[in-house]
Design an enzyme around this catalytic site. Structure first.
Site, PDB file in Angstrom:
ATOM      1  N   LEU A   1      -4.193  -1.926  -4.523  1.00 58.87           N
ATOM      2  CA  LEU A   1      -3.314  -2.864  -3.819  1.00 58.87           C
ATOM      3  C   LEU A   1      -1.877  -2.348  -3.782  1.00 58.87           C
ATOM      4  O   LEU A   1      -1.320  -1.955  -4.803  1.00 58.87           O
ATOM      5  CB  LEU A   1      -3.351  -4.222  -4.536  1.00 58.87           C
ATOM      6  CG  LEU A   1      -2.562  -5.343  -3.862  1.00 58.87           C
ATOM      7  CD1 LEU A   1      -3.165  -5.720  -2.526  1.00 58.87           C
ATOM      8  CD2 LEU A   1      -2.481  -6.551  -4.776  1.00 58.87           C
ATOM      9  N   ASP A   2      -1.282  -2.401  -2.587  1.00 65.32           N
ATOM     10  CA  ASP A   2       0.128  -2.032  -2.405  1.00 65.32           C
ATOM     11  C   ASP A   2       0.455  -0.675  -3.026  1.00 65.32           C
ATOM     12  O   ASP A   2       1.467  -0.497  -3.706  1.00 65.32           O
ATOM     13  CB  ASP A   2       1.054  -3.121  -2.984  1.00 65.32           C
ATOM     14  CG  ASP A   2       0.909  -4.427  -2.232  1.00 65.32           C
ATOM     15  OD1 ASP A   2       0.591  -4.380  -1.027  1.00 65.32           O
ATOM     16  OD2 ASP A   2       1.098  -5.488  -2.846  1.00 65.32           O
TER      17      ASP A   2
ATOM     18  N   THR B   1      -4.329   2.915   0.582  1.00 65.38           N
ATOM     19  CA  THR B   1      -5.409   3.410  -0.270  1.00 65.38           C
ATOM     20  C   THR B   1      -6.047   2.192  -0.943  1.00 65.38           C
ATOM     21  O   THR B   1      -5.490   1.093  -0.880  1.00 65.38           O
ATOM     22  CB  THR B   1      -4.872   4.394  -1.329  1.00 65.38           C
ATOM     23  OG1 THR B   1      -3.853   3.731  -2.076  1.00 65.38           O
ATOM     24  CG2 THR B   1      -4.299   5.644  -0.686  1.00 65.38           C
TER      25      THR B   1
ATOM     26  N   SER C   1       6.658 -11.006  12.922  1.00 64.66           N
ATOM     27  CA  SER C   1       7.926 -10.415  13.383  1.00 64.66           C
ATOM     28  C   SER C   1       7.868  -8.889  13.363  1.00 64.66           C
ATOM     29  O   SER C   1       8.489  -8.237  14.218  1.00 64.66           O
ATOM     30  CB  SER C   1       9.111 -10.937  12.565  1.00 64.66           C
ATOM     31  OG  SER C   1       9.103 -10.411  11.260  1.00 64.66           O
TER      32      SER C   1
ATOM     33  N   HIS D   1       5.264  -3.143   3.097  1.00 65.33           N
ATOM     34  CA  HIS D   1       5.360  -4.001   1.918  1.00 65.33           C
ATOM     35  C   HIS D   1       6.837  -4.258   1.630  1.00 65.33           C
ATOM     36  O   HIS D   1       7.650  -3.324   1.664  1.00 65.33           O
ATOM     37  CB  HIS D   1       4.696  -3.325   0.712  1.00 65.33           C
ATOM     38  CG  HIS D   1       4.715  -4.187  -0.506  1.00 65.33           C
ATOM     39  ND1 HIS D   1       3.859  -5.254  -0.666  1.00 65.33           N
ATOM     40  CD2 HIS D   1       5.519  -4.176  -1.595  1.00 65.33           C
ATOM     41  CE1 HIS D   1       4.133  -5.847  -1.821  1.00 65.33           C
ATOM     42  NE2 HIS D   1       5.134  -5.223  -2.402  1.00 65.33           N
TER      43      HIS D   1
ATOM     44  N   ARG E   1     -16.189 -11.360   0.713  1.00 63.79           N
ATOM     45  CA  ARG E   1     -15.162 -10.383   1.106  1.00 63.79           C
ATOM     46  C   ARG E   1     -15.780  -9.244   1.903  1.00 63.79           C
ATOM     47  O   ARG E   1     -15.215  -8.784   2.893  1.00 63.79           O
ATOM     48  CB  ARG E   1     -14.500  -9.844  -0.162  1.00 63.79           C
ATOM     49  CG  ARG E   1     -13.452  -8.802   0.112  1.00 63.79           C
ATOM     50  CD  ARG E   1     -12.601  -8.590  -1.097  1.00 63.79           C
ATOM     51  NE  ARG E   1     -11.966  -9.837  -1.480  1.00 63.79           N
ATOM     52  CZ  ARG E   1     -10.893  -9.945  -2.240  1.00 63.79           C
ATOM     53  NH1 ARG E   1     -10.337  -8.871  -2.703  1.00 63.79           N
ATOM     54  NH2 ARG E   1     -10.378 -11.097  -2.544  1.00 63.79           N
TER      55      ARG E   1
ATOM     56  N   MET F   1      -2.350 -10.593   5.150  1.00 67.71           N
ATOM     57  CA  MET F   1      -2.312 -11.033   3.761  1.00 67.71           C
ATOM     58  C   MET F   1      -3.699 -11.164   3.131  1.00 67.71           C
ATOM     59  O   MET F   1      -3.919 -12.017   2.274  1.00 67.71           O
ATOM     60  CB  MET F   1      -1.533 -12.348   3.653  1.00 67.71           C
ATOM     61  CG  MET F   1      -0.120 -12.270   4.212  1.00 67.71           C
ATOM     62  SD  MET F   1       0.905 -10.923   3.542  1.00 67.71           S
ATOM     63  CE  MET F   1       1.501 -11.690   2.053  1.00 67.71           C
TER      64      MET F   1
ATOM     65  N   ASN G   1       0.559   0.208   6.244  1.00 65.35           N
ATOM     66  CA  ASN G   1       0.975  -1.137   5.825  1.00 65.35           C
ATOM     67  C   ASN G   1       2.478  -1.135   5.571  1.00 65.35           C
ATOM     68  O   ASN G   1       3.060  -0.099   5.252  1.00 65.35           O
ATOM     69  CB  ASN G   1       0.242  -1.504   4.524  1.00 65.35           C
ATOM     70  CG  ASN G   1       0.599  -2.892   4.036  1.00 65.35           C
ATOM     71  OD1 ASN G   1       0.603  -3.861   4.797  1.00 65.35           O
ATOM     72  ND2 ASN G   1       0.934  -3.014   2.763  1.00 65.35           N
TER      73      ASN G   1
ATOM     74  N   LEU H   1      -8.123  -5.814   1.295  1.00 62.74           N
ATOM     75  CA  LEU H   1      -9.237  -5.152   1.969  1.00 62.74           C
ATOM     76  C   LEU H   1     -10.010  -4.289   0.971  1.00 62.74           C
ATOM     77  O   LEU H   1      -9.411  -3.634   0.114  1.00 62.74           O
ATOM     78  CB  LEU H   1      -8.700  -4.294   3.120  1.00 62.74           C
ATOM     79  CG  LEU H   1      -8.018  -5.133   4.215  1.00 62.74           C
ATOM     80  CD1 LEU H   1      -7.157  -4.254   5.112  1.00 62.74           C
ATOM     81  CD2 LEU H   1      -9.053  -5.898   5.031  1.00 62.74           C
TER      82      LEU H   1
HETATM   83  C1  GAR Z   1       6.786  -9.027   5.844  1.00 62.86           C
HETATM   84  O1  GAR Z   1       7.922  -9.203   5.038  1.00 62.86           O
HETATM   85  C2  GAR Z   1       5.872  -7.992   5.242  1.00 62.86           C
HETATM   86  O2  GAR Z   1       6.557  -6.945   4.615  1.00 62.86           O
HETATM   87  C3  GAR Z   1       5.108  -8.811   4.256  1.00 62.86           C
HETATM   88  O3  GAR Z   1       4.849 -10.027   4.895  1.00 62.86           O
HETATM   89  C4  GAR Z   1       5.908 -10.276   5.823  1.00 62.86           C
HETATM   90  C5  GAR Z   1       5.286 -10.551   7.168  1.00 62.86           C
HETATM   91  O4  GAR Z   1       6.261 -10.946   8.087  1.00 62.86           O
HETATM   92  N1  GAR Z   1       3.891  -8.159   3.845  1.00 62.86           N
HETATM   93  C6  GAR Z   1       3.373  -8.245   2.617  1.00 62.86           C
HETATM   94  O5  GAR Z   1       3.862  -8.928   1.737  1.00 62.86           O
HETATM   95  C7  GAR Z   1       2.108  -7.426   2.406  1.00 62.86           C
HETATM   96  N2  GAR Z   1       1.816  -7.282   1.024  1.00 62.86           N
HETATM   97  P1  GAR Z   1       5.945 -10.877   9.639  1.00 62.86           P
HETATM   98  O6  GAR Z   1       4.627 -11.617   9.862  1.00 62.86           O
HETATM   99  O7  GAR Z   1       7.091 -11.632  10.263  1.00 62.86           O
HETATM  100  O8  GAR Z   1       5.877  -9.451  10.049  1.00 62.86           O
END
Ligand code: GAR
Length: 210
Positions: free
Chosen positions: A140-141, A137, A13, A105, A61, A86, A103, A89
């Site tokens: 993570l997150d 970076t 989305s 989050h 990986r 998800m 990214n 990297l």
């Molecule tokens: C989103 O809420 C995004 O922020 C999250 O996954 C969802 C993907 O939704 N990302 C993470 O959690 C990354 N750590 P989408 O596929 O509908 O964009």
């Protein structure tokens, strides 16, 4: 014109929001690590080239990161957009794209890195939650924050209702960040975010009215 690639793992989305926002650049490809990612069909229907780099096909990986980088580099993107991607990297991958890898989050980082952010926010009892777009970076997150959106946590919220409120704001802030980058107004300079023509960083925090 600058070009960008979007990496997804599922629904896509945020990818849709970015492409629909008609940011000033060309989406050269949508790449997924999961063949079944729903967002691939949406992108293909829009005429955006799609590719799959299945993480299950890589023995390690490092091998996955190398295969992913090879696919990305075919498009020579100015910007790599992680949108619900998800996979963690590795450091050399992140360094390769330093300053052009962003990214989103679903929390107000540095609070609630990792998974299940909405449940964690409810468990912590925070009154304000949200989403963050940041340069990536190796940790993570984490990484220099570009823009955040804050939303209230309401009485009776479940992780799902809270997630929906946050997601609506993700779709506001992510296209804005991509737009800034493609306009050449956003860059990473020695680990700090530089955003030009945005007085006092205005616009880098979204708080919906109400
Ligand atoms: C989103 O809420 C995004 O922020 C999250 O996954 C969802 C993907 O939704 N990302 C993470 O959690 C990354 N750590 P989408 O596929 O509908 O964009």
């Amino acid at each position: 014109m600058k070009n960008y690639v979007i990496l997804i793992s599922g629904r896509g989305s945020n990818m849709e929001a970015i492409i629909d926002a008609q940011v000033p650049g060309r989406c050269a490809a949508v790449i997924s690590n999961r063949p079944a990612a729903a967002g691939l069909a949406w992108a293909a229907a829009r005429g955006v080239p799609t590719a799959v780099v299945d993480h299950k096909a890589s023995a390690s990986r490092e091998a996955f990161d190398a295969a992913l980088a090879a696919e990305i580099d075919r498009h020579a993107p100015d910007l790599v957009v992680l949108a619900g991607f998800m996979r963690v990297l590795g450091e050399s991958f992140v360094r390769r794209y330093e300053g052009r890898l962003i990214n989103i989050h679903p929390s107000l980082l540095p609070a609630f890195p990792g998974l299940h952010t909405h449940a964690a926010a409810l468990a912590a009892g925070v009154r304000i939650h949200g989403a963050t777009v940041h340069f990536v970076t190796p940790a993570l997150d984490s990484g220099p924050i570009i823009i955040q959106a804050a939303v209230p946590v309401l009485p009776g919220d479940s992780p799902d209702t809270l997630a929906a409120r946050v997601l609506a704001q993700e779709h506001v802030i992510y296209p804005r960040a991509v737009d800034w980058f493609l306009q050449g107004r956003l860059r990473l300079d020695q680990g700090r975010v530089v955003l030009t023509d945005e007085p006092m960083g205005a616009g880098a925090l979204i708080v919906p009215a109400g």
